[in-house]
Design a protein around this motif. Structure first.
Motif, short mmCIF file in Angstrom:
data_model
loop_
_atom_site.label_atom_id
_atom_site.label_comp_id
_atom_site.label_asym_id
_atom_site.label_seq_id
_atom_site.Cartn_x
_atom_site.Cartn_y
_atom_site.Cartn_z
N MET A 50 13.20 4.00 -13.40
CA MET A 50 12.48 4.85 -12.43
C MET A 50 13.26 6.10 -12.00
O MET A 50 13.13 6.56 -10.87
CB MET A 50 11.99 4.02 -11.25
N ARG A 53 9.10 8.52 -12.30
CA ARG A 53 8.08 7.52 -11.99
C ARG A 53 6.85 8.28 -11.52
O ARG A 53 6.85 9.49 -11.41
CB ARG A 53 8.57 6.44 -11.00
N GLY A 54 5.77 7.51 -11.23
CA GLY A 54 4.50 8.18 -10.94
C GLY A 54 3.75 8.31 -12.25
O GLY A 54 4.31 8.76 -13.27
N ALA A 55 2.47 7.91 -12.25
CA ALA A 55 1.73 7.77 -13.51
C ALA A 55 1.74 9.03 -14.41
O ALA A 55 2.10 8.94 -15.59
CB ALA A 55 0.30 7.32 -13.21
N ARG A 90 6.92 0.36 -18.91
CA ARG A 90 6.27 -0.07 -17.65
C ARG A 90 4.81 -0.42 -17.96
O ARG A 90 4.15 0.29 -18.72
CB ARG A 90 6.35 1.03 -16.57
N THR A 176 -0.96 14.72 -7.14
CA THR A 176 -2.42 14.50 -7.11
C THR A 176 -2.85 14.40 -5.65
O THR A 176 -3.54 15.27 -5.14
CB THR A 176 -2.79 13.22 -7.89
N GLN A 203 9.20 4.85 -1.73
CA GLN A 203 8.81 6.15 -2.31
C GLN A 203 8.24 7.11 -1.26
O GLN A 203 8.35 8.32 -1.40
CB GLN A 203 7.75 5.95 -3.42
N THR A 243 -3.20 6.94 -7.92
CA THR A 243 -3.50 5.70 -8.63
C THR A 243 -2.75 5.67 -9.97
O THR A 243 -2.48 6.73 -10.56
CB THR A 243 -5.02 5.51 -8.87
N ASP A 244 -2.44 4.47 -10.40
CA ASP A 244 -1.77 4.29 -11.70
C ASP A 244 -2.75 3.94 -12.81
O ASP A 244 -2.48 4.15 -13.98
CB ASP A 244 -0.72 3.18 -11.59
N ASN A 254 -3.13 0.88 -7.45
CA ASN A 254 -2.07 1.79 -6.96
C ASN A 254 -0.97 0.95 -6.31
O ASN A 254 -1.05 -0.28 -6.24
CB ASN A 254 -2.66 2.79 -5.96
N LYS A 255 0.04 1.61 -5.83
CA LYS A 255 1.22 0.95 -5.25
C LYS A 255 0.83 -0.15 -4.25
O LYS A 255 -0.09 0.03 -3.45
CB LYS A 255 2.08 2.03 -4.56
O1 MRU Z 1 6.16 2.62 -8.97
P1 MRU Z 1 5.85 4.09 -8.93
O2 MRU Z 1 6.73 4.86 -8.00
O3 MRU Z 1 5.78 4.69 -10.32
O4 MRU Z 1 4.37 4.13 -8.31
C1 MRU Z 1 3.74 5.36 -8.14
C2 MRU Z 1 2.41 5.25 -7.51
O5 MRU Z 1 1.96 4.20 -7.12
C3 MRU Z 1 1.59 6.52 -7.41
O6 MRU Z 1 0.71 6.46 -6.33
C4 MRU Z 1 0.77 6.70 -8.70
O7 MRU Z 1 1.56 6.59 -9.83
C5 MRU Z 1 0.05 7.99 -8.72
S1 MRU Z 1 1.13 9.35 -9.01
C6 MRU Z 1 0.24 10.78 -8.99
#
Ligand code: MRU
Length: 367
Positions: A50, A53-55, A90, A176, A203, A243-244, A254-255
């Motif tokens: 990480m 990170r973030g989608a 991931r 986003t 985060q 959202t992922d 999402n998280k």
């Molecule tokens: O575990 P992470 O830090 O990768 O999780 C990130 C999230 O949950 C974000 O909300 C998601 O990836 C959207 S990013 C635009």
């Protein structure tokens, strides 16, 4: 976005052609540090631990990872092996698979001697597209914020609550969930953001608060359990999260903790929006709860916390009774029925199959 007066993206090709440069997100919030990814394994490692990170950023990094792999060995076998290695880093963010599917499909049609160059071009294109997409999301989301601002007294801020980091650090630029916030703020609409700290990796406290602070956006960090209370007291006008992975029926993964915010929002009549590029929609899935793989992370993220001591040392301390078991599911699913709208690059959609397919018919055909 600007950091100390200099414009940054979260990932870019090194000027000397040696590899790719990223902002190392494991160093936040106390240190802003860039690091180089020189080969495929560096890219896979950066996603795994990480540093990125973030989608959307995971997807962009994977695309550059393929390019680094092609630089070392452009054969068909190496292309497939690179994509497989990166895909295993991931499990939840679907932008990873989205970027790798595009790379695999395009590059296999190109002669090996031209593959590395084509792969770097493709990764750069994915980055440019991500920025354009987020700016479109920002414009659509700003319309929602503007409507709320019109009902406020002059100077009274629109209060947005966000969870985790769906900011520019989670994408190539703009973010986003944060794009509508930055655009509203830059246009002179008063905005204030409630930032969920987002345990266990923080985060929100480490990344979102850092970003908003550097951009001058008024914000307040709250513990994860405060959101419901704030909503009950009329202190949240709308929630915007990222959202992922979102299914074709509009279920939003999402998280961890996002679902609880959606429940509290519904109970209090607060609109709950999710901002996402279409690359985060998994058109092959319908039911989020049974079909989206949820990343299970190390229990030490729950039992330990790292911070800065008064004399400037980084220290990790245990915060759970020794010997207790821990569990660390990293994401949860918010059912579509709790989502007020999806803020996409093609407008704000209802969270259902009909609206999603109507907005992105070409993506549905491809899946
Ligand atoms: O575990 P992470 O830090 O990768 O999780 C990130 C999230 O949950 C974000 O909300 C998601 O990836 C959207 S990013 C635009």
């Amino acid at each position: 976005m600007k950091v100390n007066g200099e414009k940054y993206r979260t990932i870019w090709p090194a000027e000397d052609g040696s590899g790719v440069v990223i902002i190392d997100q494991t160093k936040f919030p106390h240190t802003f540090e860039t690091t180089s990814l020189l080969d495929l394994e560096d890219a896979a490692h950066a996603i795994r631990v990480m540093q990125v990170r973030g989608a959307p950023l995971i997807g962009a990094t994977a695309a550059f990872g393929v390019a680094l792999g092609m630089k070392a060995d452009p054969s068909d076998e190496s292309l497939h092996a690179a994509c497989d290695t990166l895909l295993a880093t991931r499990p939840t963010a679907v932008n990873l698979k989205w970027a790798l599917d595009i790379a695999r499909k395009r590059l296999i049609q190109i002669a090996p001697e031209r593959r590395a160059h084509a792969a770097f071009e493709l990764a750069s294109q994915i980055c440019d597209d991500d920025i354009a997409t987020n700016m479109a999301i920002g414009m659509h989301g700003m319309e929602l914020i503007t409507e709320i601002a019109k009902k406020k007294r002059p100077g009274e801020p629109v209060n947005v609550l966000t969870h985790c980091n769906a900011g520019w650090l989670a994408t190539v630029d703009w973010g986003t969930a944060t794009a509508p916030i930055y655009m509203s703020h830059d246009s002179g609409i008063p905005v204030h953001v409630w930032v969920d700290e987002t345990r266990p990796r923080n985060q929100g406290a480490f990344l979102t608060a850092w970003e908003l602070g550097h951009h001058g956006v008024p914000h307040t960090v709250v513990v994860d359990n405060a959101g419901g209370h704030l909503m009950q007291h009329g202190k949240v006008d709308l929630v915007i999260t990222g959202t992922d992975r979102t299914t074709a029926d509009g279920d939003v993964c999402n998280k961890i903790g996002t679902y609880l915010k959606a429940l509290a929002a519904r109970d209090n009549g607060v609109p709950f929006y999710v901002a996402l590029p279409s690359s985060t929609i998994d058109f092959s899935l319908s039911d989020g709860l049974s079909q989206i793989p949820i990343e299970e992370r190390s229990g030490t993220e729950v039992s330990h916390i790292t911070g800065l001591t008064e004399d400037g040392r980084t220290e990790t301390v245990e915060i759970v009774a020794p010997g207790s078991d821990t569990a660390n599911p990293a994401f949860d699913v918010t059912p579509a029925r709790l989502v007020t709208g999806l803020i996409t690059e093609r407008g704000v959609l209802e969270a259902n199959r009909k609206a999603i397919v109507k907005a992105f018919p070409e993506r549905m055909k491809m899946s």
